[in-house]
Motif scaffolding. Sequence first.
Motif, PDB file in Angstrom:
ATOM      1  N   LEU A  63       0.841  -1.189   0.000  1.00  0.00           N
ATOM      2  CA  LEU A  63       0.000   0.000   0.000  1.00  0.00           C
ATOM      3  C   LEU A  63       0.881   1.247   0.000  1.00  0.00           C
ATOM      4  O   LEU A  63       1.728   1.414   0.872  1.00  0.00           O
ATOM      5  N   ILE A  64       0.659   2.136  -0.984  1.00  0.00           N
ATOM      6  CA  ILE A  64       1.473   3.358  -1.044  1.00  0.00           C
ATOM      7  C   ILE A  64       0.624   4.627  -1.046  1.00  0.00           C
ATOM      8  O   ILE A  64       1.169   5.738  -1.002  1.00  0.00           O
ATOM      9  N   GLY A  65      -0.705   4.491  -1.090  1.00  0.00           N
ATOM     10  CA  GLY A  65      -1.537   5.684  -1.086  1.00  0.00           C
ATOM     11  C   GLY A  65      -3.012   5.340  -1.195  1.00  0.00           C
ATOM     12  O   GLY A  65      -3.400   4.175  -1.350  1.00  0.00           O
ATOM     13  N   LYS A  66      -3.843   6.376  -1.091  1.00  0.00           N
ATOM     14  CA  LYS A  66      -5.288   6.243  -1.280  1.00  0.00           C
ATOM     15  C   LYS A  66      -5.769   7.358  -2.193  1.00  0.00           C
ATOM     16  O   LYS A  66      -5.254   8.487  -2.150  1.00  0.00           O
ATOM     17  N   ALA A  67      -6.777   7.053  -3.000  1.00  0.00           N
ATOM     18  CA  ALA A  67      -7.330   8.041  -3.923  1.00  0.00           C
ATOM     19  C   ALA A  67      -8.102   9.103  -3.155  1.00  0.00           C
ATOM     20  O   ALA A  67      -8.897   8.786  -2.265  1.00  0.00           O
ATOM     21  N   VAL A  68      -7.867  10.364  -3.484  1.00  0.00           N
ATOM     22  CA  VAL A  68      -8.636  11.469  -2.888  1.00  0.00           C
ATOM     23  C   VAL A  68      -9.578  12.079  -3.913  1.00  0.00           C
ATOM     24  O   VAL A  68     -10.415  12.924  -3.575  1.00  0.00           O
ATOM     25  N   LEU A  69      -9.433  11.666  -5.154  1.00  0.00           N
ATOM     26  CA  LEU A  69     -10.350  12.039  -6.229  1.00  0.00           C
ATOM     27  C   LEU A  69     -10.658  10.783  -7.041  1.00  0.00           C
ATOM     28  O   LEU A  69      -9.944   9.777  -6.944  1.00  0.00           O
ATOM     29  N   SER A  70     -11.699  10.816  -7.828  1.00  0.00           N
ATOM     30  CA  SER A  70     -11.953   9.719  -8.767  1.00  0.00           C
ATOM     31  C   SER A  70     -10.861   9.738  -9.830  1.00  0.00           C
ATOM     32  O   SER A  70     -10.486  10.812 -10.327  1.00  0.00           O
ATOM     33  N   ILE A  71     -10.329   8.545 -10.139  1.00  0.00           N
ATOM     34  CA  ILE A  71      -9.237   8.436 -11.105  1.00  0.00           C
ATOM     35  C   ILE A  71      -9.641   7.452 -12.191  1.00  0.00           C
ATOM     36  O   ILE A  71      -9.998   6.305 -11.901  1.00  0.00           O
ATOM     37  N   GLU A  72      -9.610   7.882 -13.423  1.00  0.00           N
ATOM     38  CA  GLU A  72      -9.963   6.998 -14.531  1.00  0.00           C
ATOM     39  C   GLU A  72      -8.769   6.142 -14.940  1.00  0.00           C
ATOM     40  O   GLU A  72      -7.620   6.585 -14.869  1.00  0.00           O
ATOM     41  N   ARG A  73      -9.076   4.933 -15.361  1.00  0.00           N
ATOM     42  CA  ARG A  73      -8.038   4.056 -15.894  1.00  0.00           C
ATOM     43  C   ARG A  73      -7.339   4.754 -17.062  1.00  0.00           C
ATOM     44  O   ARG A  73      -7.981   5.376 -17.909  1.00  0.00           O
ATOM     45  N   GLY A  74      -5.989   4.668 -17.052  1.00  0.00           N
ATOM     46  CA  GLY A  74      -5.229   5.278 -18.136  1.00  0.00           C
ATOM     47  C   GLY A  74      -4.904   6.739 -17.928  1.00  0.00           C
ATOM     48  O   GLY A  74      -4.419   7.402 -18.848  1.00  0.00           O
ATOM     49  N   THR A  75      -5.129   7.244 -16.680  1.00  0.00           N
ATOM     50  CA  THR A  75      -4.751   8.622 -16.369  1.00  0.00           C
ATOM     51  C   THR A  75      -3.632   8.624 -15.326  1.00  0.00           C
ATOM     52  O   THR A  75      -3.402   7.633 -14.625  1.00  0.00           O
ATOM     53  N   ALA A  76      -2.961   9.740 -15.211  1.00  0.00           N
ATOM     54  CA  ALA A  76      -1.769   9.831 -14.369  1.00  0.00           C
ATOM     55  C   ALA A  76      -2.105   9.828 -12.885  1.00  0.00           C
ATOM     56  O   ALA A  76      -3.125  10.378 -12.455  1.00  0.00           O
ATOM     57  N   ILE A  77      -1.212   9.200 -12.116  1.00  0.00           N
ATOM     58  CA  ILE A  77      -1.250   9.257 -10.648  1.00  0.00           C
ATOM     59  C   ILE A  77      -0.423  10.467 -10.233  1.00  0.00           C
ATOM     60  O   ILE A  77       0.758  10.573 -10.579  1.00  0.00           O
ATOM     61  N   THR A  78      -1.031  11.397  -9.475  1.00  0.00           N
ATOM     62  CA  THR A  78      -0.354  12.644  -9.130  1.00  0.00           C
ATOM     63  C   THR A  78      -0.549  12.966  -7.646  1.00  0.00           C
ATOM     64  O   THR A  78      -1.329  12.312  -6.943  1.00  0.00           O
ATOM     65  N   VAL A  79       0.136  14.010  -7.193  1.00  0.00           N
ATOM     66  CA  VAL A  79      -0.033  14.460  -5.804  1.00  0.00           C
ATOM     67  C   VAL A  79      -1.416  15.045  -5.575  1.00  0.00           C
ATOM     68  O   VAL A  79      -1.857  15.191  -4.440  1.00  0.00           O
ATOM     69  N   LYS A  80      -2.141  15.364  -6.651  1.00  0.00           N
ATOM     70  CA  LYS A  80      -3.482  15.946  -6.516  1.00  0.00           C
ATOM     71  C   LYS A  80      -4.564  14.885  -6.360  1.00  0.00           C
ATOM     72  O   LYS A  80      -5.608  15.154  -5.761  1.00  0.00           O
ATOM     73  N   ASN A  81      -4.327  13.674  -6.902  1.00  0.00           N
ATOM     74  CA  ASN A  81      -5.419  12.688  -6.860  1.00  0.00           C
ATOM     75  C   ASN A  81      -5.179  11.524  -5.899  1.00  0.00           C
ATOM     76  O   ASN A  81      -6.074  10.698  -5.705  1.00  0.00           O
ATOM     77  N   ILE A  82      -3.990  11.430  -5.292  1.00  0.00           N
ATOM     78  CA  ILE A  82      -3.796  10.436  -4.231  1.00  0.00           C
ATOM     79  C   ILE A  82      -3.063  11.082  -3.065  1.00  0.00           C
ATOM     80  O   ILE A  82      -2.402  12.114  -3.214  1.00  0.00           O
ATOM     81  N   LYS A  83      -3.178  10.489  -1.901  1.00  0.00           N
ATOM     82  CA  LYS A  83      -2.436  10.931  -0.721  1.00  0.00           C
ATOM     83  C   LYS A  83      -1.679   9.741  -0.137  1.00  0.00           C
ATOM     84  O   LYS A  83      -2.024   8.572  -0.392  1.00  0.00           O
ATOM     85  N   HIS A  84      -0.686  10.043   0.654  1.00  0.00           N
ATOM     86  CA  HIS A  84       0.132   9.007   1.290  1.00  0.00           C
ATOM     87  C   HIS A  84      -0.714   8.103   2.182  1.00  0.00           C
ATOM     88  O   HIS A  84      -1.582   8.554   2.920  1.00  0.00           O
ATOM     89  N   ALA A  85      -0.446   6.825   2.102  1.00  0.00           N
ATOM     90  CA  ALA A  85      -1.025   5.841   3.025  1.00  0.00           C
ATOM     91  C   ALA A  85      -0.064   4.668   3.083  1.00  0.00           C
ATOM     92  O   ALA A  85       0.619   4.355   2.102  1.00  0.00           O
ATOM     93  N   SER A  86       0.005   4.019   4.236  1.00  0.00           N
ATOM     94  CA  SER A  86       0.892   2.859   4.374  1.00  0.00           C
ATOM     95  C   SER A  86       0.216   1.804   5.232  1.00  0.00           C
ATOM     96  O   SER A  86      -0.715   2.106   5.997  1.00  0.00           O
ATOM     97  N   ALA A  87       0.663   0.585   5.095  1.00  0.00           N
ATOM     98  CA  ALA A  87       0.049  -0.532   5.796  1.00  0.00           C
ATOM     99  C   ALA A  87       0.306  -0.464   7.294  1.00  0.00           C
ATOM    100  O   ALA A  87       1.354   0.012   7.738  1.00  0.00           O
ATOM    101  N   GLU A  88      -0.635  -0.932   8.077  1.00  0.00           N
ATOM    102  CA  GLU A  88      -0.454  -1.037   9.523  1.00  0.00           C
ATOM    103  C   GLU A  88       0.537  -2.157   9.820  1.00  0.00           C
ATOM    104  O   GLU A  88       0.717  -3.090   9.021  1.00  0.00           O
ATOM    105  N   TYR A  89       1.192  -2.065  10.964  1.00  0.00           N
ATOM    106  CA  TYR A  89       2.126  -3.111  11.345  1.00  0.00           C
ATOM    107  C   TYR A  89       2.109  -3.283  12.851  1.00  0.00           C
ATOM    108  O   TYR A  89       1.655  -2.416  13.592  1.00  0.00           O
ATOM    109  N   ASN A  90       2.571  -4.448  13.295  1.00  0.00           N
ATOM    110  CA  ASN A  90       2.653  -4.713  14.736  1.00  0.00           C
ATOM    111  C   ASN A  90       3.995  -5.370  15.029  1.00  0.00           C
ATOM    112  O   ASN A  90       4.756  -5.685  14.114  1.00  0.00           O
ATOM    113  N   ASN A  91       4.280  -5.573  16.311  1.00  0.00           N
ATOM    114  CA  ASN A  91       5.614  -6.063  16.680  1.00  0.00           C
ATOM    115  C   ASN A  91       5.696  -7.584  16.789  1.00  0.00           C
ATOM    116  O   ASN A  91       6.664  -8.113  17.315  1.00  0.00           O
TER     117      ASN A  91
END
Length: 550
Positions: A63-91
């Motif tokens: 997991l490297i991010g989540k969509a903050v806008l609707s994104i169509e297939r075949g369009t660019a991934i940018t800082v405007k349409n996704i935000k940072h997200a990462s997987a949860e972890y435990n010890n």
Amino acid sequence: MSKNYVQIDPKDNIIVAITSLPKNTFIDVAGETFTLQEDIKQKHKFALYDFKVGDEIFMYGVLIGKAVLSIERGTAITVKNIKHASAEYNNSKEKFTWTAPDASNFKQRTFNGYHRKDGKVGTANYWLVIPLTFCENRNLDVLESTLSEKLGYETQKDFAVDIEALIKQYKAGASSEAILNTPIITTQEEISKNRVFPNVDGIKFLKHDGGCGGTREDSEVLVKLLAGYIANPNVAGATVFSLGCQNAQINMLQKAIKGIDPNFTKTVYYLEQQQSKSERHFIEEAVKHTFIGLTEANKIERQPASLNKLILGLECGGSDGFSGISANPALGYASDLLVALGGSPVLAEFPELNGVEQEIINRCVTEKDAKKFYNLMRSYSAAAVAVGSGFENNPSPGNIKDGLITDAMKSAGAAKKGGTSPVVKVLDYTEQVTKPGLNLLCTPGNDVESTTGLVGSGCNIVLFTTGLGTPTGNPVAPVLKISSNTNLYERMNDIIDINAGTVITGEDTIESMGQKILNHIIRVASGETPSKAVLQANNDFIPWKRGVSL
């Protein structure tokens, strides 16, 4: 990897453009066929599917991010349409198994290094001059101007100007024309040929801005770092300057050295200015002691050593959208080869492990180290949040411009430098590498602070991957730069040692490039091929003050 686009992991739902792709380019990947809805720049990513707001974005299988806008297939991934997200972890770690790569081609290989009495082997042979406080930096400047060039060592340029030749001409009554025709430039190669001590690679002056005036903790950490440099196998001995009243005291340094090696035998001269007769006597004593130390250091010569004596720092900086698919995994394969040979690669930059924590926890050999890594990452992350920041702010403008949109995307690619082997030890900043196998070292993401920390923990050579280019070096360990793309290698050949861009163009595989990297490491470790950073006199040294540095 000669296609125009690639899905790195079967779980990935975004695709990397290997070349710039124009709108309407036909895409056939992972069972999906479609055309691009817009132009996609080289190194950037585009959507494999339609994404709704909140949908998870995967790259490198994580997991490297989540969509903050609707994104169509075949369009660019940018800082405007996704935000940072990462997987949860435990010890709690899960079962981990590893199959070592075939390292048979390297089993009988050796490198020619400097053998120390503690059993370690250096890839270089340096004398250090170290201030315990910034108040002594000026005295280091005096010593450097007195010794370096006269003894045949590098200045801050790749040439030296012989002003004495002009003075001689002037005193002899030479004409202006004669003066203009007098050669006064000496290259570093010519200077090096005239070294007084041919077995000593240089005198290194570790100027810094610490030792007093900050927190006591900063001074204590600085002293441990300096002790690590003195104990580093690339160092023959040291001259230590103390003012006398600073926080970082001589006895603290001596205690830190004994903590690293109770049987420490290297020569270290301790000089305290407030106990000297005058500044003139202080400098005179420093010059004489350093000269005597150099005569002793010159007695040691390179001898064959097993590759298991290599302690390899793994670093990256100025990363681009290709770093995680060419230079980093190729270095990771070289790291795995070294582990198979009994050597010790060291992966640092904890802010750039964000998103792959659980994988690393699972790779830890012991529960103790798994929990230590967990706690270090949690505390580092919390410290960043406490000052209004966070790991998500790690990518630089250059990273983003070249396709690394989120920290988790950058980190997942950066972690590839550590290969796939088990983690045998987790170290906090300034702790020493003592176990063969892959070590983790807590350092910041700042390139020079991290490289400084790696060498302070015992690395005798550093491999530095980059997609945008960097002149970073180190005073004690040779730093080899690996470019992620051929364009960078050709443009900045004066500072880049190895081109991993051939992985992108299909001329090399990850495995073949990893073998080339290890072969180059052996040549540099033997003194046969100098690193570009050494040739350019890049002696970067910045101690980490343990504040939030991403």
